[in-house]
Structure formats: structure tokens, C-alpha cells
Design a protein around this motif. Structure first.
Motif, PDB file in Angstrom:
ATOM      1  N   VAL A  78       0.836  -1.201   0.000  1.00 36.49           N
ATOM      2  CA  VAL A  78       0.000   0.000   0.000  1.00 36.49           C
ATOM      3  C   VAL A  78       0.868   1.245   0.000  1.00 36.49           C
ATOM      4  O   VAL A  78       0.600   2.218  -0.714  1.00 36.49           O
ATOM      5  N   GLY A  79       1.935   1.237   0.808  1.00 33.84           N
ATOM      6  CA  GLY A  79       2.824   2.385   0.871  1.00 33.84           C
ATOM      7  C   GLY A  79       2.177   3.571   1.558  1.00 33.84           C
ATOM      8  O   GLY A  79       1.555   3.432   2.610  1.00 33.84           O
ATOM      9  N   LYS A  80       2.267   4.745   0.970  1.00 38.87           N
ATOM     10  CA  LYS A  80       1.708   5.957   1.549  1.00 38.87           C
ATOM     11  C   LYS A  80       0.174   5.881   1.560  1.00 38.87           C
ATOM     12  O   LYS A  80      -0.446   5.455   0.591  1.00 38.87           O
ATOM     13  N   ILE A  81      -0.423   6.297   2.677  1.00 38.44           N
ATOM     14  CA  ILE A  81      -1.884   6.277   2.802  1.00 38.44           C
ATOM     15  C   ILE A  81      -2.492   7.404   1.973  1.00 38.44           C
ATOM     16  O   ILE A  81      -2.177   8.573   2.158  1.00 38.44           O
ATOM     17  N   ASP A  82      -3.368   7.019   1.036  1.00 37.55           N
ATOM     18  CA  ASP A  82      -3.999   7.995   0.145  1.00 37.55           C
ATOM     19  C   ASP A  82      -5.484   8.196   0.416  1.00 37.55           C
ATOM     20  O   ASP A  82      -6.083   9.133  -0.124  1.00 37.55           O
ATOM     21  N   ASN A  83      -6.090   7.327   1.213  1.00 36.30           N
ATOM     22  CA  ASN A  83      -7.529   7.414   1.475  1.00 36.30           C
ATOM     23  C   ASN A  83      -7.860   6.666   2.760  1.00 36.30           C
ATOM     24  O   ASN A  83      -7.017   5.919   3.293  1.00 36.30           O
ATOM     25  N   PRO A  84      -9.069   6.831   3.306  1.00 35.94           N
ATOM     26  CA  PRO A  84      -9.419   6.157   4.567  1.00 35.94           C
ATOM     27  C   PRO A  84      -9.430   4.639   4.457  1.00 35.94           C
ATOM     28  O   PRO A  84      -9.159   3.943   5.447  1.00 35.94           O
ATOM     29  N   GLN A  85      -9.720   4.122   3.269  1.00 32.00           N
ATOM     30  CA  GLN A  85      -9.711   2.667   3.082  1.00 32.00           C
ATOM     31  C   GLN A  85      -8.294   2.113   3.261  1.00 32.00           C
ATOM     32  O   GLN A  85      -8.094   1.082   3.910  1.00 32.00           O
ATOM     33  N   GLU A  86      -7.310   2.811   2.706  1.00 35.12           N
ATOM     34  CA  GLU A  86      -5.924   2.382   2.887  1.00 35.12           C
ATOM     35  C   GLU A  86      -5.501   2.504   4.346  1.00 35.12           C
ATOM     36  O   GLU A  86      -4.730   1.672   4.836  1.00 35.12           O
ATOM     37  N   ALA A  87      -6.015   3.513   5.039  1.00 32.23           N
ATOM     38  CA  ALA A  87      -5.707   3.658   6.471  1.00 32.23           C
ATOM     39  C   ALA A  87      -6.222   2.449   7.240  1.00 32.23           C
ATOM     40  O   ALA A  87      -5.533   1.900   8.111  1.00 32.23           O
ATOM     41  N   ALA A  88      -7.444   2.006   6.914  1.00 37.65           N
ATOM     42  CA  ALA A  88      -8.023   0.826   7.576  1.00 37.65           C
ATOM     43  C   ALA A  88      -7.217  -0.426   7.260  1.00 37.65           C
ATOM     44  O   ALA A  88      -6.994  -1.274   8.127  1.00 37.65           O
TER      45      ALA A  88
END
Length: 221
Positions: free
Chosen positions: A109-119
Motif C-alpha cells: 500500500v505504501g503511503k496512505i492515500d484514502n481512509p480505506q488504505e488507512a483501515a
């Protein structure tokens, strides 16, 4: 005077817009839809997300060119009770690589770009989007600086089995968790074998007749 009034009106509208933006909660969609929001590093040439259930693989998302990959027999889950699993095959510098665990998923995923990636990133620390209880542990809201995620976590696999829900603040610029709020337990399950089952404890409190105690005979008058 008119200019001052207009400025005040504009500031008021901006303030209310910011507050509304920060407080509006949205429920996460299904796990497959969350995974489809992944936006990996640009250096990945192409990739495919595969869902495997009962030995049958289904491509849920493809990005880039067609990949010739080997089906995998293990993978990652974002929900602890799932019997199926997911994996990702991707091409990097002409070589096919695989993501089959949560730690590798986090790197992909790498850098978080959206809330879904944060989850998704937070699953590496045991948090999850609980699809059965989205009001408590499957929603989010955001402001200009942070994502605020309401997620669940299995906090005891012993008796009683329990889940706790948390609100996690994730900084948008660096992806770090800056605050974790414990909102308490929302599932607590006992089974018959639990030594601390409240129902069993109530039964144990009742006095039972002693087997070794001799029977008393009535006295003759």
C-alpha cells in the motif's frame, strides 16, 4: 460595511462547512470494495487482487497489463473469522511478486492515500472493519488533516471472547496514528465450557447435599 458583512458571512459558511466535513461519518463498504481502493506505489507496473474461496480464485481488481502469475494457496484476511483469503500478484521490474500476508500488504500500500488504505494498514496491528457492526466498528470521517476511523479489535480469545471498538486518528500527511480512543467492549461471548460463565457461577452458588454425610434418624419419643 457591506464588505465586512460579506466577509463575516463567508467566514461563517466556511466554518460550518469545515465542521460538517469533519463530523460526517461514512460507513466502510465491504472488504472487497475496501481492497479495491488500494493505490500502490507508482513503481508497480501492474497488479491483480485475487479472492480465493474453497480453492477457487476470482480476480476482483486488475490494474495495468495482463499478468501471468501462479495461483497462491495462502493469503491475508482483513476479518478474523473468514475462511477464505485474498492475495495480490504484481509485476515489478519484469518480475512477478506476491502479497500473501498483512505485513507485505502494508508495504504494498505504501503511503496512505484514502481512509480505506488507512483501515488496511491498521489491520497489521489487529484492527478490523467489522462488517456486522459498522455503526460501532466500521465507519470513518475526516477533516483536512486527519482520518478518524472507528474500528474493532479482538481483545480476548479466552472466555469470554470479546471485541472492543476504538476511534483512531490517522494523520493524512505522514500516515501516523496520533490518538487511540478506547470506546469499550461491544461483544462479549461465553460458552458452556467457560469457567467464568455467569450462568455457571449462579448454579455453583446453590448448595448441594454432601454425599458422605450420614443420614439422621428421627428420635423416638
Amino acid at each position: 460595511m457591506i464588505k465586512i458583512t460579506l466577509r463575516l458571512a463567508t467566514l461563517t459558511l466556511l466554518l460550518f462547512s469545515a465542521l460538517g466535513y469533519a463530523q460526517e461519518k461514512k460507513k466502510f463498504s465491504s472488504i472487497p470494495n475496501i481492497l479495491q481502493k488500494i493505490s500502490p506505489d507508482d513503481r508497480v507496473d501492474s497488479w491483480v487482487l485475487v479472492y480465493n474461496s474453497y480453492g477457487k480464485g476470482e480476480e476482483i481488481k486488475t490494474s495495468g497489463g495482463k499478468l501471468s502469475y501462479t495461483p497462491q494457496f495462502s493469503g491475508f484476511n482483513l476479518f478474523p473469522s473468514e475462511d477464505s483469503f485474498y492475495y495480490i500478484a504484481y509485476s515489478l521490474g519484469g518480475k512477478i511478486n506476491y502479497v500473501i500476508d498483512v505485513e507485505a500488504l502494508k508495504k504494498f500500500v505504501g503511503k496512505i492515500d484514502n481512509p480505506q488504505e488507512a483501515a488496511i494498514i491498521l489491520t497489521a496491528d489487529g484492527y478490523m472493519v467489522d462488517e456486522e457492526f459498522k455503526d460501532l466498528a466500521g465507519n470513518y470521517h475526516e477533516d483536512q488533516s486527519n482520518y478518524y476511523l472507528d474500528l474493532g479489535k479482538v481483545t480476548s480469545k479466552e472466555c469470554p471472547y470479546q471485541k472492543t471498538h476504538y476511534t483512531l486518528t490517522v494523520n493524512k500527511s505522514n500516515g501516523l496514528v496520533t490518538n487511540v480512543k478506547d470506546n469499550g467492549t461491544y461483544i462479549e461471548l461465553y460458552n458452556k465450557k467457560c469457567a467464568n460463565n455467569p450462568r455457571l457461577l449462579k448454579v455453583e452458588k446453590k448448595e448441594e447435599p454432601k454425599k458422605d454425610e450420614p443420614k439422621k434418624t428421627p428420635k423416638r419419643r
